[in-house]
Design a protein around this motif. Structure first.
Motif, PDB file in Angstrom:
ATOM      1  N   ASP A 258       3.228  -9.831  -2.914  1.00  0.00           N
ATOM      2  CA  ASP A 258       2.765 -11.212  -2.764  1.00  0.00           C
ATOM      3  C   ASP A 258       3.928 -12.147  -2.999  1.00  0.00           C
ATOM      4  O   ASP A 258       4.435 -12.269  -4.109  1.00  0.00           O
ATOM      5  CB  ASP A 258       1.648 -11.450  -3.798  1.00  0.00           C
TER       6      ASP A 258
ATOM      7  N   GLU B  95       8.521 -15.747   6.767  1.00  0.00           N
ATOM      8  CA  GLU B  95       7.333 -15.965   5.934  1.00  0.00           C
ATOM      9  C   GLU B  95       6.104 -16.199   6.806  1.00  0.00           C
ATOM     10  O   GLU B  95       6.168 -16.904   7.821  1.00  0.00           O
ATOM     11  CB  GLU B  95       7.532 -17.171   5.001  1.00  0.00           C
TER      12      GLU B  95
ATOM     13  N   THR C 183      -1.378 -15.678   5.017  1.00  0.00           N
ATOM     14  CA  THR C 183      -2.623 -14.981   5.355  1.00  0.00           C
ATOM     15  C   THR C 183      -3.730 -15.436   4.414  1.00  0.00           C
ATOM     16  O   THR C 183      -3.472 -15.882   3.304  1.00  0.00           O
ATOM     17  CB  THR C 183      -2.455 -13.457   5.212  1.00  0.00           C
TER      18      THR C 183
ATOM     19  N   SER D 143      -4.602 -11.022   0.873  1.00  0.00           N
ATOM     20  CA  SER D 143      -3.374 -10.252   0.664  1.00  0.00           C
ATOM     21  C   SER D 143      -3.555  -8.808   1.124  1.00  0.00           C
ATOM     22  O   SER D 143      -3.832  -7.918   0.326  1.00  0.00           O
ATOM     23  CB  SER D 143      -3.003 -10.280  -0.829  1.00  0.00           C
TER      24      SER D 143
ATOM     25  N   PHE E 250      -1.312  -7.511   3.858  1.00  0.00           N
ATOM     26  CA  PHE E 250      -0.211  -7.119   4.726  1.00  0.00           C
ATOM     27  C   PHE E 250       1.112  -6.945   3.970  1.00  0.00           C
ATOM     28  O   PHE E 250       2.192  -7.061   4.539  1.00  0.00           O
ATOM     29  CB  PHE E 250      -0.062  -8.140   5.860  1.00  0.00           C
TER      30      PHE E 250
ATOM     31  N   ALA F 242       4.764  -6.154   5.532  1.00  0.00           N
ATOM     32  CA  ALA F 242       5.832  -7.126   5.289  1.00  0.00           C
ATOM     33  C   ALA F 242       7.052  -6.447   4.659  1.00  0.00           C
ATOM     34  O   ALA F 242       8.195  -6.667   5.076  1.00  0.00           O
ATOM     35  CB  ALA F 242       5.322  -8.248   4.393  1.00  0.00           C
TER      36      ALA F 242
ATOM     37  N   GLU G  68       4.820 -11.936   2.971  1.00  0.00           N
ATOM     38  CA  GLU G  68       3.439 -12.402   3.117  1.00  0.00           C
ATOM     39  C   GLU G  68       3.124 -13.385   1.997  1.00  0.00           C
ATOM     40  O   GLU G  68       3.411 -13.128   0.826  1.00  0.00           O
ATOM     41  CB  GLU G  68       2.462 -11.226   3.043  1.00  0.00           C
TER      42      GLU G  68
ATOM     43  N   PRO H  49      -0.182 -14.943   0.644  1.00  0.00           N
ATOM     44  CA  PRO H  49      -1.640 -14.959   0.786  1.00  0.00           C
ATOM     45  C   PRO H  49      -2.262 -16.188   0.130  1.00  0.00           C
ATOM     46  O   PRO H  49      -1.817 -16.634  -0.931  1.00  0.00           O
ATOM     47  CB  PRO H  49      -2.069 -13.677   0.075  1.00  0.00           C
TER      48      PRO H  49
END
Length: 311
Positions: free
Chosen positions: A129, A202, A205, A208, A210, A214, A221, A223
């Motif tokens: 993240d 960047e 989404t 979280s 992906f 990533a 990613e 999120p």
């Protein structure tokens, strides 16, 4: 004359026995095939197993493809289906969180549990993240199948279990495993080649899911919510996301195909961005089912959406 009749009767009897024997052999081979039943947890586990097993065994899916696995719990009939199967294929107890309870309750069952993520190092939510201020509870990120590289490891684990339970058909499983692994390797090459050329790294989404994708391709990613798709951001988190989107010139907010896009749309409206779909491949929409989309088809659509947003 009597001798000729005797010979004829003997020949007929031998033919009857041979025909009966052939029919019995055919029946036995069909019975053996029908006796091997594989239950898979959700869509991607079904797809990977089916690609290897084809029609050699009976492969079934436990969670209906249009249902989000996050919202699903097994009913008694589902537990019975697992109990009656030879193999039960699941990704990990961090995604199918109900698996350990079923495993304990079926301690005398013949069912072999196949942990498709075995041997894969799973990441904590905050490791995948880019938006660390969300205060994740260090939950494990289970979405390994969204990396084409880790998907290959899952396919290998599933094939190994099929071969162990049905060694007579090892050449068949090995051939289809290798054929599918080649397709996944090609998919990985497409991701590398395409994402090497993008100017931005960047992407935002709604959920979280992906992080592994990533990490594999040098992206970040961000999120809106954490590992649970039902979480909604606070006003301060939305304000922070607006700043991040502005700083990184992000013009697309992604949501998943089986989820409600409300949160993604809210942020998009705030920053004048558009929304688009990134599939987490936890299931299939009706449209995807109607078009008979596969894992690889949908992953290619994901790549197109990422490429468009990151240019």
């Amino acid at each position: 004359m009597r001798g000729l009749r005797y010979c004829a009767a003997t020949i007929i009897l031998i033919l009857i026995i041979l025909l009966a024997s052939c029919n019995l052999d055919n029946h036995d081979s069909v019975a053996e095939k029908e006796n091997i039943t594989v239950i898979t947890s959700f869509y991607t586990m079904y797809e990977f197993t089916k690609q290897i097993a084809q029609d050699q065994v009976d492969v079934q899916m436990l969670i209906p493809p249009h249902v989000t696995p996050h919202d699903w719990d097994p009913a008694p009939k589902d537990i019975r289906a697992v109990q009656d199967a030879d193999l039960f294929v699941y990704s990990s107890e961090h995604f199918e969180t109900w698996v350990p309870n079923i495993d304990k309750s079926l301690n005398n069952s013949k069912t072999r549990f196949v942990h498709a993520s075995e041997g894969i190092s799973l990441l904590h939510g905050d490791e995948t993240d880019g938006h660390h201020e969300h205060n994740h509870d260090h939950a494990i990120d289970p979405h390994v199948w969204l990396s084409p590289v880790l998907a290959q490891k899952q396919v290998e684990n599933i094939a190994k279990a099929l071969i162990e339970i049905d060694p007579n058909n090892e050449p068949f499983y090995a051939e289809h495993r290798d054929r599918y692994l080649e397709q996944l390797q090609k998919l990985d090459e497409e991701y590398r080649e395409t994402l090497r050329r993008v100017t931005k790294k960047e992407f935002i989404t709604q959920h979280s899911a992906f992080g592994y994708l990533a990490n594999e391709y040098g992206l970040t990613e961000i999120p809106i919510a954490g590992l649970s798709p039902s979480l909604e951001p606070s006003a301060s988190q939305l304000a922070e996301l607006k700043k991040i989107a502005h700083d990184h010139e992000i013009t697309t907010i992604f949501f998943e195909d089986l989820s409600n896009p409300k949160t993604a749309q809210t942020l998009a409206n705030e920053i004048g961005a558009e929304v688009d779909v990134l599939s987490s491949l936890e299931g299939l929409t009706k449209e995807q089912q109607d078009k008979e989309h596969t894992y690889i088809d949908i992953m290619r659509l994901n790549l197109k959406a990422l490429e468009k947003s990151l240019k």
